[in-house]
Design a protein around this motif. Structure first.
Motif, PDB file in Angstrom:
ATOM      1  N   VAL A   1     -12.132 -10.393   6.501  1.00 11.09           N
ATOM      2  CA  VAL A   1     -10.719 -10.269   6.881  1.00 11.09           C
ATOM      3  C   VAL A   1      -9.936 -11.442   6.305  1.00 11.09           C
ATOM      4  O   VAL A   1     -10.362 -12.594   6.400  1.00 11.09           O
ATOM      5  CB  VAL A   1     -10.570 -10.293   8.421  1.00 11.09           C
ATOM      6  CG1 VAL A   1      -9.104 -10.123   8.821  1.00 11.09           C
ATOM      7  CG2 VAL A   1     -11.420  -9.210   9.067  1.00 11.09           C
ATOM      8  N   GLU A   2      -8.795 -11.161   5.689  1.00  7.21           N
ATOM      9  CA  GLU A   2      -7.908 -12.222   5.205  1.00  7.21           C
ATOM     10  C   GLU A   2      -6.560 -12.087   5.909  1.00  7.21           C
ATOM     11  O   GLU A   2      -5.931 -11.025   5.851  1.00  7.21           O
ATOM     12  CB  GLU A   2      -7.665 -12.062   3.700  1.00  7.21           C
ATOM     13  CG  GLU A   2      -8.874 -12.305   2.826  1.00  7.21           C
ATOM     14  CD  GLU A   2      -8.631 -11.749   1.426  1.00  7.21           C
ATOM     15  OE1 GLU A   2      -8.599 -12.554   0.485  1.00  7.21           O
ATOM     16  OE2 GLU A   2      -8.447 -10.531   1.277  1.00  7.21           O
ATOM     17  N   TYR A   3      -6.137 -13.193   6.554  1.00  8.45           N
ATOM     18  CA  TYR A   3      -4.850 -13.177   7.255  1.00  8.45           C
ATOM     19  C   TYR A   3      -3.756 -13.711   6.354  1.00  8.45           C
ATOM     20  O   TYR A   3      -3.975 -14.594   5.528  1.00  8.45           O
ATOM     21  CB  TYR A   3      -4.941 -14.025   8.529  1.00  8.45           C
ATOM     22  CG  TYR A   3      -5.805 -13.375   9.579  1.00  8.45           C
ATOM     23  CD1 TYR A   3      -5.279 -12.401  10.424  1.00  8.45           C
ATOM     24  CD2 TYR A   3      -7.164 -13.696   9.690  1.00  8.45           C
ATOM     25  CE1 TYR A   3      -6.067 -11.780  11.370  1.00  8.45           C
ATOM     26  CE2 TYR A   3      -7.963 -13.073  10.631  1.00  8.45           C
ATOM     27  CZ  TYR A   3      -7.411 -12.112  11.476  1.00  8.45           C
ATOM     28  OH  TYR A   3      -8.195 -11.484  12.403  1.00  8.45           O
ATOM     29  N   ARG A   4      -2.555 -13.198   6.534  1.00  8.49           N
ATOM     30  CA  ARG A   4      -1.409 -13.675   5.767  1.00  8.49           C
ATOM     31  C   ARG A   4      -0.139 -13.304   6.527  1.00  8.49           C
ATOM     32  O   ARG A   4      -0.212 -12.652   7.579  1.00  8.49           O
ATOM     33  CB  ARG A   4      -1.420 -13.072   4.361  1.00  8.49           C
ATOM     34  CG  ARG A   4      -1.466 -11.550   4.340  1.00  8.49           C
ATOM     35  CD  ARG A   4      -1.467 -11.021   2.904  1.00  8.49           C
ATOM     36  NE  ARG A   4      -0.886  -9.678   2.868  1.00  8.49           N
ATOM     37  CZ  ARG A   4      -1.615  -8.567   2.798  1.00  8.49           C
ATOM     38  NH1 ARG A   4      -2.936  -8.624   2.758  1.00  8.49           N
ATOM     39  NH2 ARG A   4      -1.018  -7.385   2.788  1.00  8.49           N
ATOM     40  N   THR A   5       1.021 -13.737   6.021  1.00  9.71           N
ATOM     41  CA  THR A   5       2.272 -13.377   6.694  1.00  9.71           C
ATOM     42  C   THR A   5       3.153 -12.473   5.838  1.00  9.71           C
ATOM     43  O   THR A   5       4.178 -11.994   6.296  1.00  9.71           O
ATOM     44  CB  THR A   5       3.085 -14.639   7.084  1.00  9.71           C
ATOM     45  OG1 THR A   5       3.218 -15.467   5.934  1.00  9.71           O
ATOM     46  CG2 THR A   5       2.393 -15.417   8.193  1.00  9.71           C
ATOM     47  N   ASP A   6       2.739 -12.262   4.573  1.00 15.46           N
ATOM     48  CA  ASP A   6       3.505 -11.368   3.695  1.00 15.46           C
ATOM     49  C   ASP A   6       2.835 -10.001   3.674  1.00 15.46           C
ATOM     50  O   ASP A   6       1.727  -9.857   3.179  1.00 15.46           O
ATOM     51  CB  ASP A   6       3.571 -11.965   2.286  1.00 15.46           C
ATOM     52  CG  ASP A   6       4.421 -11.125   1.342  1.00 15.46           C
ATOM     53  OD1 ASP A   6       4.775  -9.976   1.714  1.00 15.46           O
ATOM     54  OD2 ASP A   6       4.730 -11.604   0.236  1.00 15.46           O
ATOM     55  N   PRO A   7       3.505  -8.980   4.192  1.00 15.32           N
ATOM     56  CA  PRO A   7       2.881  -7.653   4.239  1.00 15.32           C
ATOM     57  C   PRO A   7       2.660  -7.002   2.873  1.00 15.32           C
ATOM     58  O   PRO A   7       1.892  -6.057   2.766  1.00 15.32           O
ATOM     59  CB  PRO A   7       3.885  -6.821   5.050  1.00 15.32           C
ATOM     60  CG  PRO A   7       4.725  -7.802   5.786  1.00 15.32           C
ATOM     61  CD  PRO A   7       4.795  -9.018   4.911  1.00 15.32           C
ATOM     62  N   HIS A   8       3.316  -7.512   1.805  1.00 16.28           N
ATOM     63  CA  HIS A   8       3.234  -6.853   0.486  1.00 16.28           C
ATOM     64  C   HIS A   8       3.431  -5.351   0.635  1.00 16.28           C
ATOM     65  O   HIS A   8       2.657  -4.555   0.090  1.00 16.28           O
ATOM     66  CB  HIS A   8       1.868  -7.096  -0.186  1.00 16.28           C
ATOM     67  CG  HIS A   8       1.519  -8.533  -0.381  1.00 16.28           C
ATOM     68  ND1 HIS A   8       2.373  -9.439  -0.969  1.00 16.28           N
ATOM     69  CD2 HIS A   8       0.398  -9.235  -0.056  1.00 16.28           C
ATOM     70  CE1 HIS A   8       1.791 -10.627  -1.002  1.00 16.28           C
ATOM     71  NE2 HIS A   8       0.603 -10.533  -0.441  1.00 16.28           N
ATOM     72  N   TRP A   9       4.421  -4.957   1.386  1.00 23.12           N
ATOM     73  CA  TRP A   9       4.585  -3.530   1.686  1.00 23.12           C
ATOM     74  C   TRP A   9       5.219  -2.779   0.518  1.00 23.12           C
ATOM     75  O   TRP A   9       4.772  -1.713   0.112  1.00 23.12           O
ATOM     76  CB  TRP A   9       5.446  -3.359   2.935  1.00 23.12           C
ATOM     77  CG  TRP A   9       5.560  -1.925   3.350  1.00 23.12           C
ATOM     78  CD1 TRP A   9       6.533  -1.044   2.979  1.00 23.12           C
ATOM     79  CD2 TRP A   9       4.652  -1.204   4.182  1.00 23.12           C
ATOM     80  NE1 TRP A   9       6.286   0.185   3.541  1.00 23.12           N
ATOM     81  CE2 TRP A   9       5.146   0.119   4.278  1.00 23.12           C
ATOM     82  CE3 TRP A   9       3.477  -1.550   4.860  1.00 23.12           C
ATOM     83  CZ2 TRP A   9       4.499   1.101   5.031  1.00 23.12           C
ATOM     84  CZ3 TRP A   9       2.835  -0.571   5.610  1.00 23.12           C
ATOM     85  CH2 TRP A   9       3.343   0.739   5.686  1.00 23.12           C
ATOM     86  N   PHE A  10       6.300  -3.390  -0.019  1.00 26.06           N
ATOM     87  CA  PHE A  10       7.066  -2.678  -1.052  1.00 26.06           C
ATOM     88  C   PHE A  10       6.464  -2.930  -2.428  1.00 26.06           C
ATOM     89  O   PHE A  10       6.938  -3.757  -3.191  1.00 26.06           O
ATOM     90  CB  PHE A  10       8.531  -3.102  -1.005  1.00 26.06           C
ATOM     91  CG  PHE A  10       9.251  -2.550   0.193  1.00 26.06           C
ATOM     92  CD1 PHE A  10       9.709  -1.241   0.191  1.00 26.06           C
ATOM     93  CD2 PHE A  10       9.458  -3.325   1.321  1.00 26.06           C
ATOM     94  CE1 PHE A  10      10.367  -0.718   1.292  1.00 26.06           C
ATOM     95  CE2 PHE A  10      10.118  -2.810   2.421  1.00 26.06           C
ATOM     96  CZ  PHE A  10      10.574  -1.495   2.409  1.00 26.06           C
ATOM     97  N   THR A  11       5.420  -2.210  -2.735  1.00 25.78           N
ATOM     98  CA  THR A  11       4.757  -2.304  -4.035  1.00 25.78           C
ATOM     99  C   THR A  11       5.432  -1.333  -5.007  1.00 25.78           C
ATOM    100  O   THR A  11       6.217  -0.473  -4.598  1.00 25.78           O
ATOM    101  CB  THR A  11       3.284  -1.892  -3.883  1.00 25.78           C
ATOM    102  OG1 THR A  11       3.275  -0.564  -3.325  1.00 25.78           O
ATOM    103  CG2 THR A  11       2.541  -2.846  -2.953  1.00 25.78           C
TER     104      THR A  11
END
Lengths: 225, 320
Positions: free
Chosen positions: B290-300
């Motif tokens: 599992v890698e946690y982050r705060t940027d969802p990278h949603w809009f690809t």
């Protein structure tokens, strides 16, 4: 960045004397010591509309009503876990506030966004009460630190955790900003007036929508509340 | 195959992080706003909020007492497989929402709209929302939770092509000014704008623009990016700051997303993601890491695609 030293910082009891309130000016920063209870629409409906007797002795046990639902839970053994506390918007409670101030004898109303200066003049001033707003909406963690313990929870079954009446003991509980004074003036309305003066310039180069809405206004000094 | 236990554990951690830790991108944006703010009261508020984020992290307590309405965005790579399938995944996310509400604790905000029935766990009919999207390559899933406040700062309007940019600006300003007074929208905020689509997609796009893009991110369409920058300036020139006090910090960033709409319309929605911009994400790989982050990278590029085929096969421009 502007300096913060301009604001007077005041420690206040949750059952303040009128002289203490008289010394406060709009924009002063307040920290509270004593007991505070939460009450919002659920409690107001029950106490004001359904005439259910209050479950605690007010204002003897507390003179401070917080428009708040805490982020809290009750463990199976009855222990309370209160994390963050922040206010909810107060203007929605206008229709109950006159009777509530009468019933509760509250001198301090804590909440988000204040109420109208009409409410202050008609209801707060006759009861010697003022309104303190939470800061930023909110400094939930800082306020949570000021909660020493939960003394009791009333109407938990009837209203659920969020709407129940939480009686909490607080120390150095804040910050709050003085939004209304004993004469019924409002800090928010004073700020709105200053901002409204410059709005027509900001709107230059925009135009109204071709499809209108009922009741729509172009008077930007209007408020939604 | 991604197991349910790792989904449950990850979801619990995400609930905790979202409620307690202000995302780094928003924090930098707010620190910048605090530096340039010259309104006395507004400046005091921003300083108090910065202290509040520290207190939240130190005490591991929620930043704000109104912990919003937890919701989930799930993105599945095309080859991802989940133990028990999507139904089991939804159950885990509902369970994590309920358990975290009690353990953190969060405010149990969710009630029935009419009967005010409260399960004290933020779970009920259509709550939490769980939205799905897909990506072409990989065998991972991305979980994002957003705990957006639910009451003020959002509006929708059906505009028309003849309203033009001037009409868009008017509605943008109207939304900021109307909800900014007394600080109802808990500004300074990340403003999300949805343009086009249909009424519902316009709302969805605007909300995702506010909640799923980070401060500093620009739309890949250069003209949209220019509009975003212009709107940041415009919002901060209103003369209003935090809590509706005199100041210049209304907008930390502005994100615009578009969807193709009816040829006669130009739908617009405005959303404000508040001073407690609660979002946390994690990628769960097929091997269980599992890698946690705060940027969802949603809009690809895939989410914003405008072609029939993928990979994009652009229609050849017919010469005149």
């Amino acid at each position: 960045m502007a300096s913060n030293t301009a604001f007077k910082k005041v420690r206040l009891k949750t059952e303040p004397a009128q002289e203490d309130l008289r010394q406060l000016a709009l924009g002063d920063v307040v920290y509270l010591d004593g007991s505070v209870y939460t009450a919002r629409e659920g409690v107001y409906r029950r106490a004001v509309e359904e005439n259910v007797p209050l479950p605690l002795d007010l204002p003897a046990e507390s003179g401070t009503n917080f428009h708040c639902s805490p982020a809290a839970s009750i463990a199976d053994n009855g222990d309370f876990n209160m994390g963050a506390v922040t206010a909810t918007a107060s203007f929605r409670f206008s229709k109950w506030i006159a009777t509530w101030l009468e019933l509760s004898g509250a001198k301090l109303i804590l909440g988000k966004g204040g109420m109208s200066s009409k409410d202050y003049r008609e209801h707060f001033v006759p009861h010697g009460a003022i309104y303190l707003t939470t800061v930023g909406y909110g400094t939930g963690a800082l306020l949570g630190r000021g909660v020493k313990r939960v003394k009791n929870v009333f109407w938990r079954e009837e209203l659920g955790l969020a709407q129940a009446m939480w009686l909490i003991e607080v120390e150095n509980f804040g910050p709050f900003i003085v939004e209304s004074d004993l004469d019924g003036n409002s800090l928010f309305e004073r700020e709105n007036a200053k901002i409204s003066a410059g709005l027509s310039k900001v709107y230059e180069g925009t135009k109204p929508a071709v499809l209108k809405r009922f009741g729509e206004t172009d008077d930007r000094s209007d408020e939604l509340i | 195959m991604i197991g349910l236990q790792v989904i449950q554990d990850t979801a619990m951690t995400l609930m905790d992080k979202a409620a307690i830790e202000i995302p780094e991108d928003y924090l930098s944006g707010l620190k910048h706003a605090a530096q340039v703010e010259d309104g006395d009261l507004s400046s005091f508020v921003l300083q108090a909020m910065l202290e509040n984020y520290e207190a939240a992290k130190e005490d591991r307590r929620a930043m704000c007492g109104d912990t919003g309405c937890p919701r989930w965005y799930v993105k599945m790579a095309n080859e991802a497989r989940i133990e028990g399938g999507p139904v089991a995944l939804e159950t885990e996310l509902r369970r994590a929402t309920a358990n975290a509400t009690r353990s953190i604790p969060l405010r149990p905000n969710r009630v029935h709209p009419l009967w005010r029935t409260d399960h004290d766990n933020n779970v009920g009919i259509n709550a939490p929302e769980i939205e799905f999207a897909f990506e072409p390559e990989g065998d991972w899933i991305d979980l994002t939770t957003v705990h957006k406040g639910g009451l003020f700062g959002t509006d929708y309007r059906m505009l028309f092509p003849s309203d033009g940019i001037e009409g868009i600006k008017r509605f943008y300003l109207d939304s900021l000014v109307a909800f900014g007074k007394r600080g109802l929208s808990c500004q300074p905020a990340i403003i999300g704008i949805g343009l086009g689509g249909s009424k519902d997609t316009c709302m969805v796009l605007g909300k995702r623009a506010a909640c799923l893009r980070t401060v500093g991110d620009r739309n890949p369409d250069p003209r949209m990016a220019e509009l975003e920058l212009e709107f940041i300036e415009l919002g901060n020139s209103i003369g209003m700051g935090a809590m509706g006090f005199v100041g210049k910090s209304m907008v930390i960033d502005c994100h615009i997303e578009a969807g193709y709409c009816h040829t006669g319309g130009m739908q617009m929605s405005v959303h404000a993601f508040c001073l407690s911009s609660r979002r946390a994400c994690a990628r769960i790989h097929a091997d269980g890491s599992v890698e946690y982050r705060t940027d969802p990278h949603w809009f690809t590029p895939y989410q914003r695609r405008e072609t029939v085929e993928w990979p994009a096969i652009l229609p050849s421009k017919k010469s005149a």
